[in-house]
Motif scaffolding. Sequence first.
Motif, PDB file in Angstrom:
ATOM      1  N   GLU A 162      41.254  27.813  26.898  1.00  0.00           N
ATOM      2  CA  GLU A 162      40.536  27.621  25.639  1.00  0.00           C
ATOM      3  C   GLU A 162      39.077  27.245  25.889  1.00  0.00           C
ATOM      4  N   LYS A 163      38.832  26.479  26.937  1.00  0.00           N
ATOM      5  CA  LYS A 163      37.482  25.991  27.210  1.00  0.00           C
ATOM      6  C   LYS A 163      36.623  27.020  27.924  1.00  0.00           C
ATOM      7  N   TYR A 164      37.204  27.749  28.895  1.00  0.00           N
ATOM      8  CA  TYR A 164      36.389  28.597  29.762  1.00  0.00           C
ATOM      9  C   TYR A 164      36.551  30.093  29.540  1.00  0.00           C
ATOM     10  N   LEU A 165      37.621  30.520  28.838  1.00  0.00           N
ATOM     11  CA  LEU A 165      37.837  31.954  28.675  1.00  0.00           C
ATOM     12  C   LEU A 165      37.034  32.471  27.483  1.00  0.00           C
ATOM     13  N   LYS A 166      35.716  32.356  27.603  1.00  0.00           N
ATOM     14  CA  LYS A 166      34.807  32.812  26.569  1.00  0.00           C
ATOM     15  C   LYS A 166      33.603  33.466  27.248  1.00  0.00           C
ATOM     16  N   PRO A 167      33.171  34.613  26.742  1.00  0.00           N
ATOM     17  CA  PRO A 167      31.983  35.267  27.311  1.00  0.00           C
ATOM     18  C   PRO A 167      30.710  34.574  26.841  1.00  0.00           C
ATOM     19  N   PHE A 168      30.473  33.366  27.374  1.00  0.00           N
ATOM     20  CA  PHE A 168      29.377  32.541  26.858  1.00  0.00           C
ATOM     21  C   PHE A 168      28.008  33.181  27.066  1.00  0.00           C
ATOM     22  N   ASN A 169      27.892  34.058  28.063  1.00  0.00           N
ATOM     23  CA  ASN A 169      26.577  34.647  28.339  1.00  0.00           C
ATOM     24  C   ASN A 169      26.585  36.166  28.182  1.00  0.00           C
ATOM     25  N   ARG A 170      27.310  36.640  27.196  1.00  0.00           N
ATOM     26  CA  ARG A 170      27.268  38.068  26.870  1.00  0.00           C
ATOM     27  C   ARG A 170      25.819  38.472  26.611  1.00  0.00           C
ATOM     28  N   PRO A 171      25.357  39.574  27.184  1.00  0.00           N
ATOM     29  CA  PRO A 171      23.960  39.982  26.982  1.00  0.00           C
ATOM     30  C   PRO A 171      23.611  40.181  25.508  1.00  0.00           C
ATOM     31  N   VAL A 172      22.470  39.655  25.125  1.00  0.00           N
ATOM     32  CA  VAL A 172      21.948  39.830  23.760  1.00  0.00           C
ATOM     33  C   VAL A 172      20.499  40.279  23.845  1.00  0.00           C
ATOM     34  N   SER A 173      20.030  40.915  22.779  1.00  0.00           N
ATOM     35  CA  SER A 173      18.718  41.573  22.829  1.00  0.00           C
ATOM     36  C   SER A 173      17.553  40.612  22.997  1.00  0.00           C
ATOM     37  N   HIS A 217      25.936  35.027  38.080  1.00  0.00           N
ATOM     38  CA  HIS A 217      26.669  34.728  36.845  1.00  0.00           C
ATOM     39  C   HIS A 217      26.278  35.674  35.712  1.00  0.00           C
ATOM     40  N   ILE A 218      25.010  36.052  35.649  1.00  0.00           N
ATOM     41  CA  ILE A 218      24.578  37.011  34.624  1.00  0.00           C
ATOM     42  C   ILE A 218      25.241  38.356  34.870  1.00  0.00           C
ATOM     43  N   ARG A 219      25.279  38.783  36.112  1.00  0.00           N
ATOM     44  CA  ARG A 219      25.910  40.061  36.443  1.00  0.00           C
ATOM     45  C   ARG A 219      27.396  40.061  36.108  1.00  0.00           C
ATOM     46  N   ALA A 220      28.085  38.925  36.322  1.00  0.00           N
ATOM     47  CA  ALA A 220      29.547  38.871  36.237  1.00  0.00           C
ATOM     48  C   ALA A 220      30.057  38.352  34.900  1.00  0.00           C
ATOM     49  N   TRP A 221      29.313  38.545  33.837  1.00  0.00           N
ATOM     50  CA  TRP A 221      29.731  37.966  32.549  1.00  0.00           C
ATOM     51  C   TRP A 221      31.071  38.532  32.079  1.00  0.00           C
ATOM     52  N   LYS A 222      31.393  39.781  32.463  1.00  0.00           N
ATOM     53  CA  LYS A 222      32.697  40.360  32.114  1.00  0.00           C
ATOM     54  C   LYS A 222      33.753  40.031  33.168  1.00  0.00           C
ATOM     55  N   GLY A 223      33.378  40.172  34.442  1.00  0.00           N
ATOM     56  CA  GLY A 223      34.332  39.915  35.520  1.00  0.00           C
ATOM     57  C   GLY A 223      34.844  38.486  35.502  1.00  0.00           C
ATOM     58  N   ARG A 224      33.994  37.551  35.094  1.00  0.00           N
ATOM     59  CA  ARG A 224      34.372  36.140  35.000  1.00  0.00           C
ATOM     60  C   ARG A 224      35.600  35.958  34.114  1.00  0.00           C
ATOM     61  N   ASN A 225      35.579  36.567  32.938  1.00  0.00           N
ATOM     62  CA  ASN A 225      36.697  36.418  32.004  1.00  0.00           C
ATOM     63  C   ASN A 225      37.947  37.140  32.491  1.00  0.00           C
ATOM     64  N   GLN A 226      37.758  38.274  33.151  1.00  0.00           N
ATOM     65  CA  GLN A 226      38.912  39.028  33.638  1.00  0.00           C
ATOM     66  C   GLN A 226      39.697  38.235  34.673  1.00  0.00           C
ATOM     67  N   ILE A 227      38.991  37.637  35.643  1.00  0.00           N
ATOM     68  CA  ILE A 227      39.717  36.891  36.668  1.00  0.00           C
ATOM     69  C   ILE A 227      40.204  35.544  36.133  1.00  0.00           C
ATOM     70  N   TYR A 228      39.449  34.930  35.221  1.00  0.00           N
ATOM     71  CA  TYR A 228      39.917  33.676  34.625  1.00  0.00           C
ATOM     72  C   TYR A 228      41.227  33.890  33.869  1.00  0.00           C
ATOM     73  N   GLY A 229      41.310  34.992  33.142  1.00  0.00           N
ATOM     74  CA  GLY A 229      42.538  35.281  32.423  1.00  0.00           C
ATOM     75  C   GLY A 229      43.726  35.359  33.360  1.00  0.00           C
ATOM     76  N   ALA A 230      43.510  35.967  34.533  1.00  0.00           N
ATOM     77  CA  ALA A 230      44.581  36.068  35.531  1.00  0.00           C
ATOM     78  C   ALA A 230      44.925  34.699  36.109  1.00  0.00           C
ATOM     79  N   ILE A 231      43.916  33.867  36.335  1.00  0.00           N
ATOM     80  CA  ILE A 231      44.146  32.525  36.901  1.00  0.00           C
ATOM     81  C   ILE A 231      44.946  31.654  35.949  1.00  0.00           C
ATOM     82  N   TRP A 232      44.590  31.682  34.671  1.00  0.00           N
ATOM     83  CA  TRP A 232      45.280  30.802  33.721  1.00  0.00           C
ATOM     84  C   TRP A 232      46.704  31.263  33.455  1.00  0.00           C
ATOM     85  N   ARG A 233      47.049  32.488  33.877  1.00  0.00           N
ATOM     86  CA  ARG A 233      48.448  32.939  33.784  1.00  0.00           C
ATOM     87  C   ARG A 233      49.219  32.680  35.078  1.00  0.00           C
ATOM     88  N   GLN A 234      48.510  32.308  36.125  1.00  0.00           N
ATOM     89  CA  GLN A 234      49.152  32.129  37.427  1.00  0.00           C
ATOM     90  C   GLN A 234      49.845  30.771  37.525  1.00  0.00           C
TER      91      GLN A 234
END
Length: 302
Positions: A162-173, A217-234
């Motif tokens: 709930e705390k970390y599985l958020k794309p907090f730095n999704r690119p914006v214009s 961290h800017i580059r991995a804004w999507k990858g961060r959530n993908q691996i976090y999702g896997a970790i929180w299910r492990q």
Amino acid sequence: MAGLAIRKAYADTRHGQVHYRYALPSSPVAPPREVLVFLHKSASSSASYEKLMTHYATRGHPCFAPDMPGFGGSFDPSPEAIKQIETKGMRWYVNLVVGIFKQFLASYSNGSGGTSSIHIIGHHAGAALATEMAAVYPALVKSVCLVGPSILSAGDRARMKEKYLKPFNRPVSDGSHLLKTWNYLRDMGIGGGSGSESGCDKGDDDLGLHQREAIDHIRAWKGRNQIYGAIWRQDGARYLRLIQCPVMAMCARDDTLWPYFENVQKVREDVSMVEVKGANFTLDRDVEGIIREWSTFILDTL
């Protein structure tokens, strides 16, 4: 250290190219030393291990550090791969890393020996990856060092999700995601933690470390959530129990995972528990502490 260079290469997988760093001893060592595998945290990259790789390669260890998919120079998972991650969880990353590691051995071992088993060090997400890798590939892994392990109950995992599985730095214009990333890293202890607790002197390296991690961290804004999702299910505790080789766990008191550190020993009383320094950036901010403890641990497993 003359003649030693950390090099970069790519390995092909069915999903895309995985980028990795490696360092080989500049001259033969007798007897040949075992390979060390370095697994980075989210949302860093293999760049976070360059100091440790340099140290150990100069002492005869071949070193291998991949960028996880979605991080550093590696591919971004496709929709098909994302579905597999959602189904297989961390096992998807484990099998991919083992596959590219075997490619690395085939290309760079050159018959030097010392490659029948490996020592793994994993940081945060890399620790979760290392835990499952050691459990499911026992013949490959000789020891595991977990820096900032996440051995959490199902309830704790749900709260972390709930705390970390958020794309907090999704690119914006307007580019505000760039400053969000910079401030997020500052709050996570990139400057060495607060007061003397970090045990690290602030200096000219702080800004460089902050810049490097911000870019990753800017580059991995999507990858961060993908691996976090896997970790929180492990179920990390289950895999920790299954590990057959010696295990060491390290954590800094100002690391975000410190409140859960004692869970490791509740699951496995035989784990060597070590307090290090440097908040969430121990790999850069307490290199000496890691080397002191991990080197002794590796020698004890021989």
